[in-house]
Scaffold this active site. Sequence first.
Site, PDB file in Angstrom:
ATOM      1  N   VAL A  95     -10.903   6.828  -5.083  1.00  0.00           N
ATOM      2  CA  VAL A  95      -9.664   6.385  -4.441  1.00  0.00           C
ATOM      3  C   VAL A  95      -9.435   4.898  -4.721  1.00  0.00           C
ATOM      4  O   VAL A  95      -8.298   4.451  -4.797  1.00  0.00           O
ATOM      5  CB  VAL A  95      -9.642   6.678  -2.921  1.00  0.00           C
ATOM      6  CG1 VAL A  95      -9.618   8.161  -2.652  1.00  0.00           C
ATOM      7  CG2 VAL A  95     -10.773   6.015  -2.189  1.00  0.00           C
ATOM      8  N   GLU A  96     -10.500   4.146  -4.916  1.00  0.00           N
ATOM      9  CA  GLU A  96     -10.371   2.722  -5.245  1.00  0.00           C
ATOM     10  C   GLU A  96      -9.607   2.534  -6.556  1.00  0.00           C
ATOM     11  O   GLU A  96      -8.741   1.652  -6.662  1.00  0.00           O
ATOM     12  CB  GLU A  96     -11.751   2.063  -5.364  1.00  0.00           C
ATOM     13  CG  GLU A  96     -12.510   1.961  -4.061  1.00  0.00           C
ATOM     14  CD  GLU A  96     -13.360   3.187  -3.710  1.00  0.00           C
ATOM     15  OE1 GLU A  96     -14.215   3.054  -2.818  1.00  0.00           O
ATOM     16  OE2 GLU A  96     -13.161   4.273  -4.298  1.00  0.00           O
ATOM     17  N   GLU A 149     -14.439  19.129  -7.320  1.00  0.00           N
ATOM     18  CA  GLU A 149     -13.223  18.350  -7.075  1.00  0.00           C
ATOM     19  C   GLU A 149     -12.409  18.169  -8.350  1.00  0.00           C
ATOM     20  O   GLU A 149     -11.197  17.954  -8.286  1.00  0.00           O
ATOM     21  CB  GLU A 149     -13.573  16.969  -6.517  1.00  0.00           C
ATOM     22  CG  GLU A 149     -14.109  16.991  -5.104  1.00  0.00           C
ATOM     23  CD  GLU A 149     -14.413  15.602  -4.597  1.00  0.00           C
ATOM     24  OE1 GLU A 149     -13.755  15.185  -3.623  1.00  0.00           O
ATOM     25  OE2 GLU A 149     -15.301  14.926  -5.171  1.00  0.00           O
ATOM     26  N   TYR A 208      13.355   2.101  -2.316  1.00  0.00           N
ATOM     27  CA  TYR A 208      12.139   2.821  -1.945  1.00  0.00           C
ATOM     28  C   TYR A 208      12.137   4.256  -2.459  1.00  0.00           C
ATOM     29  O   TYR A 208      11.077   4.817  -2.716  1.00  0.00           O
ATOM     30  CB  TYR A 208      11.886   2.781  -0.438  1.00  0.00           C
ATOM     31  CG  TYR A 208      13.020   3.260   0.424  1.00  0.00           C
ATOM     32  CD1 TYR A 208      13.243   4.612   0.637  1.00  0.00           C
ATOM     33  CD2 TYR A 208      13.855   2.342   1.044  1.00  0.00           C
ATOM     34  CE1 TYR A 208      14.285   5.045   1.429  1.00  0.00           C
ATOM     35  CE2 TYR A 208      14.892   2.766   1.846  1.00  0.00           C
ATOM     36  CZ  TYR A 208      15.109   4.120   2.030  1.00  0.00           C
ATOM     37  OH  TYR A 208      16.143   4.541   2.824  1.00  0.00           O
ATOM     38  N   LYS A 234      -7.777   9.809   1.766  1.00  0.00           N
ATOM     39  CA  LYS A 234      -8.082  11.146   1.295  1.00  0.00           C
ATOM     40  C   LYS A 234      -8.449  11.977   2.536  1.00  0.00           C
ATOM     41  O   LYS A 234      -9.593  11.965   2.989  1.00  0.00           O
ATOM     42  CB  LYS A 234      -9.248  11.064   0.298  1.00  0.00           C
ATOM     43  CG  LYS A 234      -9.537  12.325  -0.451  1.00  0.00           C
ATOM     44  CD  LYS A 234     -10.584  12.020  -1.531  1.00  0.00           C
ATOM     45  CE  LYS A 234     -11.215  13.278  -2.048  1.00  0.00           C
ATOM     46  NZ  LYS A 234     -12.307  12.986  -2.992  1.00  0.00           N
TER      47      LYS A 234
END
Length: 120
Positions: free
Chosen positions: A72-73, A21, A53, A98
């Site tokens: 991801v945290e 990864e 935005y 993900k």
Amino acid sequence: MDIVYINDLKVDTVIGIFDWERRIRQTVSLDLEMAADIRKGAASDHIDDALDYKSIGKRLIAFIESSEFQLVETLAENVAQLVLNEFHVPWLKLRLSKPGALRGARDVGVIIERGERPDG
């Protein structure tokens, strides 16, 4: 409380804990809800009086594309802090996923809320 949102923003980045990864780019997807009082922008009909935005999206794309977090945290926490601090948003809810990370599941990820939810 009014909410300005970005839904399903897809960005390619290096994310993950496995060696393979770390050598590829994977897509993450985020949904972002941000507290904003839209009345001033609605009254003036001018972007300077609104939560932009497009600017937030462009900043998040640049940040996420250049990041190389393992979790991801960690990415979610950093994205939340960026939005809170750089765009002066008092509260946000972020869903960061993900896609394809777990066989049999469409996606996995985290949902976090940060800041103080305004009354209203």
